[in-house]
Design an enzyme around this catalytic site. Sequence first.
Site, PDB file in Angstrom:
ATOM      1  N   ASP A 425       2.994  -9.816  -1.398  1.00 52.93           N
ATOM      2  CA  ASP A 425       3.473  -8.871  -1.448  1.00 52.93           C
ATOM      3  C   ASP A 425       4.481  -8.708  -2.213  1.00 52.93           C
ATOM      4  O   ASP A 425       4.507  -9.409  -3.592  1.00 52.93           O
ATOM      5  CB  ASP A 425       4.304  -8.228  -0.477  1.00 52.93           C
ATOM      6  N   THR A 750      -0.188  -5.040  -2.300  1.00 56.02           N
ATOM      7  CA  THR A 750       0.488  -4.121  -2.571  1.00 56.02           C
ATOM      8  C   THR A 750       0.387  -2.606  -1.788  1.00 56.02           C
ATOM      9  O   THR A 750      -0.488  -2.504  -1.644  1.00 56.02           O
ATOM     10  CB  THR A 750       1.691  -3.943  -4.327  1.00 56.02           C
ATOM     11  N   ASP A 752       1.541  -0.427  -2.970  1.00 51.48           N
ATOM     12  CA  ASP A 752       2.136   0.597  -4.484  1.00 51.48           C
ATOM     13  C   ASP A 752       1.013   1.092  -5.149  1.00 51.48           C
ATOM     14  O   ASP A 752      -0.475   0.386  -4.572  1.00 51.48           O
ATOM     15  CB  ASP A 752       2.924   0.074  -5.299  1.00 51.48           C
TER      16      ASP A 752
END
Length: 1223
Positions: A425, A750, A752
């Site tokens: 992660d 991730t 993001d």
Amino acid sequence: MTRGRIRAKIRRSSLYTFSCYRPHPSEEEGPHDIQGPGYSRLVYCNQPHLHEQKPLKYCTNYISTTKYNIITFLPKAIFEQFRRVANLYFLLAAILSLTDVSPFSPVSMIAPLAFVVGLSMAKEALEDWRRFIQDMKVNLRKASVHKGNGVFGNRPWMKIRVGDVVKVEKDQFFPADLLLLSSSYEDGICYVETMNLDGETNLKVKRALEVTLPLENDATFKNFNATIRCEDPNPNLYTFIGNLEYDCMVYPLDPGQILLRDSKLRNTAYVYGIVIFTGHDSKVMQNSTKSPSKRSRIEMQMDKIIYILFSLLVFISFISSIGFIVKTKNDMPNWWYLRPPDEHNLFNPKKPEVSGFYHLITALMLYGYLIPISLYVSIEVVKVLQALFMNRDIHMYDEETGTPAEARTSNLNEELGQVDTILSDKTGTLTCNQMDFLKCSIAGSAYGTRASDVELAAAKQMAMDMDGQSKNSTPLSWQKSGIAFGQSEIELETVVTSTDKLERKPAIKGFSFEDSRLMNGNWLKEPNADVILLFFRILSICHTAIPEINEETGDLTYEAESPDESSFLVAAKEFGFEFCKRTQSTIGVRERYPSYQQPSEREYKVLNLLDFTSKRKRMSVIVRDETGQILLLCKGADSIIFDRLSKNGRMYEEATTKHLNEYGEAGLRTLALAYKKLELAEYSAWSEEFSKAKTSIGGDRDAMLERVSDMMERDLILVGATAVEDKLQKGVPQCIDKLAQAGLKIWVLTGDKMETAINIGFSCSLLRQGMKQICIAATNEATLDQDPEKSVKENILMQITNGSQMIKLEKDPHAAFALIIDGKTLTFALEDDMKHQFLNLAVDCASVICCRVSPKQKALVTRLVKEGTGKTTLAIGDGANDVGMIQEADIGVGISGCEGMQAVMASDFAIAQFRFLERLLVVHGHWCYKRIAQMICYFFYKNIAFGLTIFYFEAFAAFSGQSVYVDWYMLLFNVVLTSLPVISLGVFEQDVDSEVCLQFPALYQQGPKNLFFDWSRIIGWMVNGLYTSLIIFFLNIIIFYDQAFRSGGQTADMTAVGTAMFTCIIWAVNCQIALTMSHFTWIQHLFVWGSVTTWYVFLVFYGELSSTLDENAFKILTEVLAPAPIYWITTLLVTIVCNLPYLAHISFQRSFNPMDHHVIQEIKYYKRDIEDRHMWKRERSKARQETKIGFTARVDAKIRLLKGRLQKKYSLMSAPSVISQQT
């Protein structure tokens, strides 16, 4: 406080255009139609006692992740133990030992089994007790609960019930799933951090229903009653359907009012909520899955070896049984003294087949010592002790949080040494979610001289690599020409780090900027001071933060939605523009302008705020300054801002783009800043349109708002750009570099956005300048609407195919590729008809970054890598969104230093920081793999050496089932006499010390390549056991057979021969383990030689007691064997002959075909690492896997570039001299 705090008089909802819109009463939808299955939940607010009886008896808020409880422990633990084939075999043997077919006494069979199973069950109980303690830490957290009459008091989480009114204060976790009733803000807004649920760090805005806003303090709940009808417990984090019945009215509920368990209250003084779902009914617990049963590859391979030994056991038992049938049929009638047949038909010449069947059972028990009964328990004891050493490793202890490493399960210790791929992660794992303002570009000029952590790490590595290398790598002709590699060119490349040699820590959190040109008012002397002034004002005005004054120090702190925003405000404050006040419609800034020494407070009227969303990738604020000028101030992603610049606003675009690229290469996160001046008439016209869109009714309201906002955010003038460092956790670049040198592949998964993920990739050196990026992305939305799904899949497949083709056609051996893919595309790439092509491409790339992935996709990617490559995978994360990935991987590692425990509770190992993963794998993983591998091989060796001697004796004893050894000898063999040395091997053995493991990371590859537990090594140890058994048996038989060995002329009886043979076995196997060990401590000496001593002590005591136990063994050592020199000579001779082949093998290997650790051991033994440091450094530089990620790869690429420049420079210099010589 029992009465509640004074409410903040800001209506926060007015700050938000998109994310927190409250519909007008006329627009509100009616109550949900809640009927039918799935919608039966009924909650009586403030009346929790009504839910304690059926049909409303809901589960408690008690959480349990344990495997057993007091009632189930005994049956479940026994079942687990006898699922093992070997234990089941020994259970049957123990039962049969009570019958006449047993060759041993019942005690000798039952006692070892009870000891082994009991020890294993005790270990299971200990590990489950630790889980229970971890659960209770959560269950005993305190929460403020309404106890009646408007009085709130603390209560443990586990005692919270459905219907309770709970008060949660700032920075506390929600103890259950709550319905938000009111908050410290007047309009019921609150901020929630859901990092533990979805990994996102930006704060979510929740809002209470308007009807419950008057419930503003503790006393208002005295007579509060309401009813909630809603959906049943389910795992959907982002949906909720329900109705609130209050004051004879029904109000619809949606996810905007729901506060989920384990999320955290931020930027809000307090909230009140009603408990809807508790314990395992809560949505986060509904998402948790039962932890899968994980077994290491070595253990699975060990099962295969046991099956082989079982096959061997059955085979020799059949041979023995056939031999017994033949003897019974042909020779038994002549053996009148046995009085055949016996009453149980154990030897009946008339029924030899029946006697043979009984003998088969006897033989299966007799040769059972081929199967090591203590193997499982010894391995478990060793693994528990290994785990204890991991937990106590001071180098994996985080002093800041006081958190040690924790091996939550000891079953996978050796698997740590065989990892091939790490899936990590990002947020909270690689980064610490702290942004530092580091550099900026204003009016085309770059400011900020401080280097980022990544630049510092790369410079250090370059200096290390260049130390002692330049002379070796620089050609003699270059040296003669005065071109010394590693001088001016290197200095030019590393000048950026010269100001940071002391590695100063930033004195101010969020601000690491260093450049005197902008500090202390010096910016007023810069040529573009007016643009710099605008830059600072954008930083201090364009945001949604709230200032808070620390009453003790008087300092201002900022409650911002994201760390980026907070770092901008801290930077503005340091530059002399301190955001100090916010009201409903104004922002106050204390500006050190026009005089830096005399600050003045200026007030800006906020007209509109167009907040940031992931789709817009920008935010804007429209303000009126004190002169009456209306300004639009905007910040956002550079690609978005540049598209909205006017023709006259692009003056600094080229220079700013250059700076942005440099910042990106340095791993920094960038935003562009722009503005435009508005005329009153222009703004008035737009404001009217905006108000219409904001108050419109219908599904296209958001689209209308976006269109009107976009109209305003056009024709901007570029001011500059910011560069903040998303602070990596301490030591992350170095850890990734070391893991890459150890040959491990690293994937980042991730949630993001792609730009952020790429920035972090550069920060931790998974990406670098010159690396070719393969970005796989689905076509844009407009195309998706026009083309069918099949077309999109074909497009993605074509991109994957093209990427694979590009890698195959690449001729540069140093070329590196990075694969970057988003979650939307990953949905298609993970489908059955495409996933293998995607995996093949990913495996060929040096690094893989998957962004915008959901928790489920993380688990699916992990499963694909695990099953597709067949290699060991390790997943590491810190939030609840990483649980699926952690559980799916072969090894799950949780980061325990961060808030929230979901990842840790689902993990196999917990560490406080990502950097500790280096030591966990490269040191402990390497050691544990080799220890367990050698230990298992040795176990099979010693049991084959011992067990086959019993079989050989059977051939001499007419396959009668008679053992050559006394029962007590065999009972003690595995449990006492050979158990402690093998445990010391598994716990203390080190081929090299921890420092050398880290200096020579390539040693780790011995695990993934399985060099110490492949079939050739296993078979080699088995053959060694066979050889040892032959030597021990036949040398003893030859020496003692028909020969007087005592002074009185007596020959050896069976007990004497058996005792002599057993003595040889004890010496041979203990000397063998001593030869196997590379690292000795006093504990190993004590266990190895103590085991030999224990054998003689036992013989003395047993000989004294044997008149009652076994008259043939009376004084067997003191009177029978010890006075006979031949006994001692035989022991010495057999021990030497047994161990000669192994000694010859390791001598030959170390001399002619040494392994890596053999070379290092020899260097350390002769202290060449101290006497010849140059040679030691050269060996270290060789002992790393060739890698294309990490800052070592970045430095290598830079060195190759410099060498190319020097080569070209040398060629140009040498050309004129050649021409002059010719003339």
